[in-house]
Design a protein around this motif. Structure first.
Motif, short mmCIF file in Angstrom:
data_model
loop_
_atom_site.label_atom_id
_atom_site.label_comp_id
_atom_site.label_asym_id
_atom_site.label_seq_id
_atom_site.Cartn_x
_atom_site.Cartn_y
_atom_site.Cartn_z
N TRP A 1 22.19 -57.07 87.24
CA TRP A 1 21.76 -55.98 88.06
C TRP A 1 20.97 -54.68 87.32
O TRP A 1 19.92 -54.44 87.68
CB TRP A 1 22.87 -55.56 89.04
CG TRP A 1 22.60 -54.11 89.80
CD1 TRP A 1 23.32 -53.17 89.42
CD2 TRP A 1 21.65 -53.49 90.64
NE1 TRP A 1 23.09 -51.87 90.05
CE2 TRP A 1 21.68 -52.24 90.66
CE3 TRP A 1 20.26 -54.12 90.76
CZ2 TRP A 1 20.84 -51.47 91.39
CZ3 TRP A 1 19.65 -53.49 91.68
CH2 TRP A 1 19.77 -52.14 92.14
N LEU B 1 30.76 -60.82 86.69
CA LEU B 1 29.73 -60.40 87.83
C LEU B 1 28.91 -61.45 88.41
O LEU B 1 28.58 -62.30 87.66
CB LEU B 1 28.87 -59.10 87.22
CG LEU B 1 29.24 -57.79 86.94
CD1 LEU B 1 28.50 -56.92 86.09
CD2 LEU B 1 29.82 -57.09 88.13
N TYR C 1 26.55 -52.77 92.01
CA TYR C 1 25.78 -54.15 91.55
C TYR C 1 25.29 -54.56 92.78
O TYR C 1 25.71 -54.79 93.80
CB TYR C 1 27.00 -55.08 90.83
CG TYR C 1 26.55 -56.37 90.34
CD1 TYR C 1 25.74 -56.04 89.01
CD2 TYR C 1 26.71 -57.32 91.04
CE1 TYR C 1 25.25 -57.55 88.58
CE2 TYR C 1 26.17 -58.64 90.40
CZ TYR C 1 25.48 -58.79 89.32
OH TYR C 1 24.90 -59.89 88.74
N CYS D 1 29.64 -49.94 86.84
CA CYS D 1 30.57 -50.61 87.39
C CYS D 1 31.79 -50.71 86.73
O CYS D 1 33.03 -51.58 87.37
CB CYS D 1 30.13 -52.17 87.95
SG CYS D 1 28.51 -52.14 88.57
#
Length: 753
Positions: free
Chosen positions: A309, A370, A514, A559
């Protein structure tokens, strides 16, 4: 005829003789023997006079007290409260300050001896008194009373931070000499000895008398024992005006050790690293040329490994820098240029090249899994970034404000999609209502009914207190008083999952920034915050440490951390990988009501119910600025996108305020972009058109119709501008990806008296 002298009287006379003859060693030995000779459980008061300097008396009260009868403890405090209430008006404001600490310690004494019924009786009889006397309607006293009321045993008292703070320090109270004399005379009464022991053990008085004037031989000041160090100087009694704004925080300073220990942890505050950045770094270390580095980047982008991201914004920034570099290079190669102009353009091209090559190098790799970003998601985000406007104190954003009508004070929270296409509201009737602004705008000409663009989500069994859209605007999370979090699909307009784990109401929910929604966090009245993933119904992490309700939760841009704000007036930063608290920020005087991270992740803005706004440097855990412009609770904070040059705040005082977060950088960034805020204004007009015009419950309006201030100072977080609504408190604020500022609230008409 007087009776025979008691042993204590003889000891006192001998002690006075030793003091007059300056036999200090013998005096100390006799004092020690006198203390050791007092039987356990007997309350004995002995006094003597000693000088600590000109105009200053040092007085020590030596007393021991047994546990006593629980009923007598309650009656002793009742008598003290009644005596203060009936005191002269000139002394009442000062004497009233003694009541709450005496009450708190009496309550804890009852808990420690197992007298829970008497403790509850004491709490019920005097709770409202202290709530009514809270300075300026502050929630500080309410929070302390709630913490005390939650203690039900000696073990709970030992584990309570509030109780530990009360027991670990003596509260200092300043009194004039007359007030001090009156208090000591009352406490020496035969029925108040047990209260005298509590006051002497836990309260430190500071009183004033004329410099150089000794206490009269027969006065209470000369005869009263000295348990604590008292500074006594003459002065008039404090009035209510003198004490306005003065409210003793009984737990102040008790967390200092925890604050120092917690704030030593190192933090990784850098943003997420892009794949291409890894290849460029490797190319630079291997001595590869620019062309080879670009080839490595293209190979990285063509690889099948998932995108990150953070790399999307970096990729967009690289494209902008590359365009600037190519444009400057083409102009420099033109024939009809002077030498000076060509050199300037070549220098500009070199600077653009250096900027492009350095973008994303100061990033951190993800430390936990992720999910990948699809090509469609990346393309959609790139389109939004192409339309982003650079905003600053010199180039203000447009603000589109949505007002909810006819809510009957049932609207609890609002949330906006990042593209300004939808607004969601959470209501006290347990419903979540989604307002599709695009559908309304397209159906307005055809006379579409509200049912065509308003969706009611039913499923919760309690009021909805928190809402948040996923970054891709495909999902909506809702937090409710029924202790659950629900996940709703924007595509099929249905509930997808229910997450249960909190034992009490859930106050807030926040999705991971994200782009592909996978993680989210929640917090609630059970004094915990929880980390979840959408594919599991059980929490992944449990964050425990707050001593009261956790009211707000927000994600760090990389994050790796979440921040929580609590009614215990503290803000904590948690590591989502380990569940460890790595920052403890103390400084607010009321419960935390709003949080916001800067886009670069280096600072955190916090606000409380008293209207105080504080900005913290996360690396050092030090405050950068404190502002008190708001005249009521601040319910929402939001940083502008990109450089985070502006901070927006809104709350109960019906205002939206902008703050200059980065004066120098913001001005330079706006000038470099060379784009006015007209695009944002067009976005505001479109959004207002989508929301405006004769609706049953919601209408959009520009918030800039009533504007104050402007320009902003050169200092960080100087106020820039204030936009006032008419009668609408600001429930929520958000900057869209294009830097259009969205706000919303419910129309609140003051009741007629």
């Amino acid at each position: 005829m007087e009776g025979p002298l008691r042993k204590t009287d003889i000891d006192r006379l001998v002690l006075e003789y030793l003091r007059k003859r300056n036999f200090k060693e013998a005096e100390k030995v006799l004092e020690l023997e006198m203390k050791e000779s007092i039987p356990a459980g007997e309350l004995l008061v002995q006094s003597w006079l000693g000088w600590g300097g000109e105009g200053v008396e040092e007085r020590l009260l030596f007393a021991t007290a047994g546990e006593g009868d629980p009923a007598e403890l309650v009656q002793a405090f009742d008598r003290l409260a009644a005596w203060v209430d009936n005191s002269l008006d000139i002394y009442n404001p000062e004497l009233s300050r003694v009541l709450f600490p005496a009450f708190a310690h009496t309550y804890l004494n009852l808990i420690n001896i197992g007298a829970m019924p008497e403790a509850q009786q004491l709490m019920g009889a005097h709770r409202q008194r202290f709530l009514d006397a809270a300075v300026g309607g502050s929630n500080l006293r309410m929070q302390e009373l709630q913490d005390l009321a939650s203690i039900s045993s000696a073990e709970a008292a030992a584990a309570s931070r509030t109780a530990s703070a009360l027991r670990s320090r003596r509260l200092s109270i300043r009194l004039c000499r007359a007030s001090y004399d009156l208090l000591t005379q009352f406490l020496q009464g035969p029925k108040q000895l047990v209260m005298l022991g509590i006051v002497n053990e836990h309260i430190k008085f500071e009183a004033r008398m004329l410099a150089g004037e000794p206490a009269a031989a027969g006065s209470t000041l000369a005869a009263f024992p000295r348990l604590l160090l008292l500074l006594v100087v003459e002065g008039r009694p404090a009035t209510l005006a003198d004490l306005a704004g003065v409210e003793e925080d009984l737990t102040a300073g008790a967390m200092q050790a925890d604050v120092v220990a917690t704030n030593q942890f190192p933090l990784q505050l850098r943003l997420l690293q892009a794949r291409a950045c890894l290849f460029r770094a490797a190319a630079a270390s291997a001595g590869m040329g620019l062309q080879q580095g670009r080839q490595a980047e293209e190979e990285a982008d063509a690889a099948s490994s998932p995108a990150i991201w953070g790399s999307v914004e970096d990729k967009w920034a690289q494209q902008q820098a590359e365009k600037a570099e190519d444009e400057a290079q083409k102009q420099a190669e033109a024939e009809a240029l002077t030498k000076k102009k060509r050199i300037a353009l070549q220098r500009a091209a070199a600077e653009a090249r250096s900027k492009r090559e350095n973008i994303g190098l100061d990033r951190v790799a993800p430390k936990f899994p992720l999910p990948p970003i699809s090509d469609e998601q990346e393309g959609m985000l790139m389109q939004e970034l192409q339309l982003r406007q650079q905003v600053s104190a010199d180039s203000l954003p447009s603000c589109c404000f949505f007002t909810f009508f006819n809510t009957h004070q049932s609207l609890n929270c609002v949330a906006f999609s990042s593209d300004a296409a939808a607004v969601a509201g959470g209501f006290a009737d347990s419903s979540v209502r989604l307002y599709d602004l695009q559908a309304r705008a397209s159906g307005a000409a055809a006379g579409a009914a509200p049912a065509d663009w308003v969706t009611y989500f039913a499923g919760h069994s309690g009021p909805v207190f928190g809402l948040d859209f996923s970054p891709d605007n495909q999902l909506l999370f809702s937090a409710s008083g029924d202790g659950s979090v629900r996940l709703w699909s924007m595509e099929v307009r249905a509930n997808l999952a229910v997450y249960k784990g909190h034992q009490l109401p859930v106050w807030d929910v926040a999705t991971c920034p994200y782009f592909s929604p996978f993680y989210f966090a929640s917090c609630g009245a059970d004094r915990t915050a929880r980390l979840w993933s959408t594919d599991r119904v059980q929490p992944l992490r449990l964050f425990v440490g707050h001593t009261s309700d956790v009211d707000v939760v927000r994600w760090h841009p990389n994050c790796h951390y979440i921040a929580t704000g609590s009614a215990d007036r503290t803000v904590r930063l948690w590591d989502v990988r380990t569940g460890q608290c790595c920052r403890l920020l103390v400084g607010h005087k009321d419960k935390i009501s709003a949080l916001a991270f800067s886009p670069d992740g280096t600072t955190l803005a916090t606000a409380d119910a008293s209207g105080t706004l504080i900005v913290w440097d996360l690396a050092t855990a030090k405050r950068l600025t404190t502002a008190h412009e708001h005249r009521g609770p601040v319910w929402s904070l939001a940083y502008s996108q990109g450089e985070g040059a502006l901070l927006a705040s809104g709350g109960a005082d019906n205002t939206v305020r902008l703050w200059n977060a980065k004066p120098a950088a913001a001005t330079v960034g706006a000038a470099a972009a060379g784009r006015p805020a007209a695009g944002a204004a067009r976005g505001a007009a479109a959004a207002a058109a989508a929301a405006g015009g004769g609706t049953a419950e919601q209408q959009g309006a520009a918030a800039g119709s009533q504007q104050e201030g402007g320009g902003g100072g050169s200092e960080p977080y100087a106020p820039v501008v204030t936009w006032r609504t008419k009668l609408t408190p600001v429930y929520g604020l958000r900057f869209t990806t294009r830097n259009l500022l969205l706000g919303s609230g419910a129309l609140t008409i003051p009741s007629r008296k």
